[in-house]
Design a protein around this motif. Structure first.
Motif, short mmCIF file in Angstrom:
data_model
loop_
_atom_site.label_atom_id
_atom_site.label_comp_id
_atom_site.label_asym_id
_atom_site.label_seq_id
_atom_site.Cartn_x
_atom_site.Cartn_y
_atom_site.Cartn_z
N ASP A 88 0.84 -1.21 0.00
CA ASP A 88 0.00 0.00 0.00
C ASP A 88 0.87 1.25 0.00
O ASP A 88 0.64 2.19 -0.77
N VAL A 89 1.87 1.26 0.88
CA VAL A 89 2.74 2.44 1.01
C VAL A 89 3.53 2.66 -0.27
O VAL A 89 3.63 3.79 -0.77
N ALA A 90 4.11 1.59 -0.81
CA ALA A 90 4.92 1.72 -2.02
C ALA A 90 4.08 2.21 -3.20
O ALA A 90 4.53 3.06 -3.98
N LEU A 91 2.88 1.68 -3.35
CA LEU A 91 2.02 2.09 -4.46
C LEU A 91 1.64 3.57 -4.33
O LEU A 91 1.77 4.34 -5.29
N ALA A 92 1.17 3.97 -3.15
CA ALA A 92 0.75 5.36 -2.96
C ALA A 92 1.93 6.32 -3.15
O ALA A 92 1.78 7.38 -3.78
N THR A 93 3.09 5.94 -2.62
CA THR A 93 4.28 6.80 -2.75
C THR A 93 4.68 6.98 -4.21
O THR A 93 4.99 8.10 -4.65
N GLN A 94 4.63 5.91 -4.98
CA GLN A 94 5.10 5.98 -6.36
C GLN A 94 4.05 6.62 -7.29
O GLN A 94 4.41 7.24 -8.29
#
Length: 282
Positions: A116-122
């Motif tokens: 979730d964090v990686a997707l939102a960040t990218q």
């Protein structure tokens, strides 16, 4: 037939593949960064890989008359490994490079909080750097993963029209189309779509915002699947213009959102950083 393969991992392929692809009509491709099979143990291994996608692979493709572009990201699978997540901090310095036409592959593998964090960040990085995003939908629980992806995109600053939802199939095409994103289909032996199923989707859905790719990599795959889809479309009664739209104009339109597509292949250099593709000869 001119072909733009919008998702193929040439790092895993041989020069024979480049020759065969050119002969079949491939004139451009996008190589998304992905999981190499062997887990990485540090961010430095990502950076060497990114450099290869920006240097060696475009050099190698040019020897065979093919324009090479890439997408860069921390992939979903390795987003779960704390040894790899510092890549997110260094990614911005790569996203300004000319050969980078999207942030990707991003998305979900196991749908964990770390993903979730990686997707939102990218997705945010894509918005900040005015790049589209190439999104990997999970191979397991695909519909649930797609819907979760669509929700995260909706919460981001990136317009869905700048998002490619890839690895779709019959169960996910409607939700993906309703989201306003572009639709990607991987034609891959045994585990993903095949030519006949792809033709059926095109008959029911149409050709708008549809991209077809081979996703060829180190697994059992076929870098000529795009051509085989084109031939299957013609055999099923689609026009040459329909084929050109799906296999060329649609990927050009999507990745053209980056403003960085260079489809004219320059005369190939003899050497890249002192090395050639020749082994054991002058």
């Amino acid at each position: 037939m001119r072909i733009f393969d919008p998702h193929i991992h040439m790092t895993s392929r041989t020069t024979d593949d480049y020759q065969a692809m050119y002969a079949s009509g491939v004139r451009a491709l996008v190589e998304p960064s992905f999981w190499l099979g062997q887990p990485r143990t540090s961010p430095a291994s990502f950076f060497d890989y990114f450099d290869a996608l920006l240097g060696w692979e475009p050099f190698r493709a040019a020897q065979y008359g093919i324009a090479h572009h890439c997408t860069l990201a921390l992939n979903p699978k390795e987003a779960n490994d704390p040894r790899c997540t510092p890549v997110l901090e260094e990614l911005p310095r790569y996203l300004v490079k000319d050969g980078v036409v999207a942030v990707g592959e991003i998305g979900y593998d196991s749908m964990t909080p770390a993903e979730d964090v990686a997707l939102a960040t990218q997705l945010q990085l894509a918005a900040e750097y005015a790049l589209p995003a190439m999104v990997h939908t999970p191979h397991r629980d695909k519909l649930a993963g797609l819907r979760r992806t669509i929700d995260v995109v909706a919460e981001s600053n990136l317009d869905p029209e700048h998002v490619l939802l890839d690895h779709l199939n019959e169960t996910t095409v409607k939700d993906a189309a309703d989201s306003g994103s572009w639709l990607g289909f991987s034609i891959y032996p045994d585990t993903k779509m095949d030519e006949g199923r792809m033709v059926s989707v095109l008959r029911s859905h149409g050709t708008d915002r549809v991209l077809v790719n081979s996703a060829a990599d180190w697994g059992k795959s076929d870098p000529l699947k795009t051509r085989k889809v084109g031939d299957a479309m013609l055999a099923a009664g689609f026009s040459e213009d329909d084929v050109d739209k799906v296999l060329w104009r649609n990927p050009v339109a999507f990745y053209g959102l980056s403003g960085r597509l260079q489809l004219d292949v320059p005369a190939p250099e003899a050497l890249h950083e002192g090395n050639s593709i020749l082994r054991g000869g002058e």
